[in-house]
Design an enzyme around this catalytic site. Sequence first.
Site, PDB file in Angstrom:
ATOM      1  N   LYS A 188       0.865  -1.159  -0.225  1.00 37.25           N
ATOM      2  CA  LYS A 188      -0.526   0.219   0.014  1.00 37.25           C
ATOM      3  C   LYS A 188       0.916   1.285   0.043  1.00 37.25           C
ATOM      4  CE  LYS A 188      -0.638   0.099   4.995  1.00 37.25           C
ATOM      5  NZ  LYS A 188      -1.317  -0.196   5.899  1.00 37.25           N
ATOM      6  N   TYR A 237      18.173  29.268   8.036  1.00 36.90           N
ATOM      7  CA  TYR A 237      17.085  30.242   8.803  1.00 36.90           C
ATOM      8  C   TYR A 237      16.965  31.028  10.084  1.00 36.90           C
ATOM      9  CZ  TYR A 237      14.726  30.120   4.119  1.00 36.90           C
ATOM     10  OH  TYR A 237      14.137  30.782   2.840  1.00 36.90           O
TER      11      TYR A 237
END
Length: 360
Positions: free
Chosen positions: A36, A255
């Site tokens: 899946k 950042y």
Amino acid sequence: MMYRPAKAYLCLSALKNNLKSVQAMAPDSKVLAVIKANGYGHGIERVAHQLSGADAFGVASIDEAMLLRQKGFLHRILLLEGLFSEAEIPVVIQNRLDLVVHSQHQLNWLLNSKISSQISVWVKVDTGMHRLGFEPKELPSVISRLQNSANEFCIHIMSHFSSADEKSASAELFTQQQIDTFEDCTAAFTFNRSLANSAGIMRYPLSHYEWVRPGITLYGAGDIPGFENHGEAVMQLESEIISIKNIPAGESVGYANTWTAQRPSTIGVIAIGYGDGYPRHAPSGTPVLINGQRVPLVGRVSMDMITVDLTDLAVQPQIGDCAVLWGKELSVDEIARFSGTIGYELLCGITKRVPMIEVQ
């Protein structure tokens, strides 16, 4: 033409070898390979071809099952969450799909429909995970209703472990309680049974029964105590160094200035980021392999880039040198532990802009 250096290399032979390992660990059981979520991020069609030696496939929805049928796969395919609506029943019949039945509304859909051919149903019993499944005391009634229906059903019984991959004494006790509950509530029946997931296959041989359902281990991942090297990594995520900078002590990288150099440092910039599926929440210190040597990630993960500290490498890398984010020598599970998640999420999260390249 692939210009951006971020790529995922998929070792096809590893898929086959991992399936053989499962078959060797559970020689008396049939294998339902769970593919899946697009084959755990590896490509469902690609994975199905390599795992064609399995006895059946497990998927999450009719969409996944239909893709396999359209590509010519004739294997048994089990819908692990069963029906989402009564309208799916004709599609199930037409495409010869197996169904999990885990609740009264699904059972009623089947019993109230006029079905002209036999359907294989896997009755799911809740042995303690409390997610899907009938209560153990309900099982005799569910079985009786299926057997007495005007429709014809081939019945299996299944359940699912919640903590088989946990090493703590409480988790192991709970897993044994799940096995005991499953054994007790199914003892009166002669149907094929299924309980063991990847961790169950390795750690709890008494849970193998007639069918095992390996998932993460087929992809060479999964933190399973005592079986850390249980499979071959299928996916190797790589990129390249695109910039090298020398910064003085006291300067910050990335950042929000979350990492500051405590010494003069050599910083490498690698073309990979959360836009590719690398976890944004990976903290400074998360390992990366540069030319086979471990270096720490520093600063925040950006959409397209990460930065690593190259200062301690004996031989300084060059622009274009290889960076391995996870793979054979650096487990995706280790990166997941640093990032506060699991390897499943990282494998499933690789984005479409990362080319997947098959290797033998």
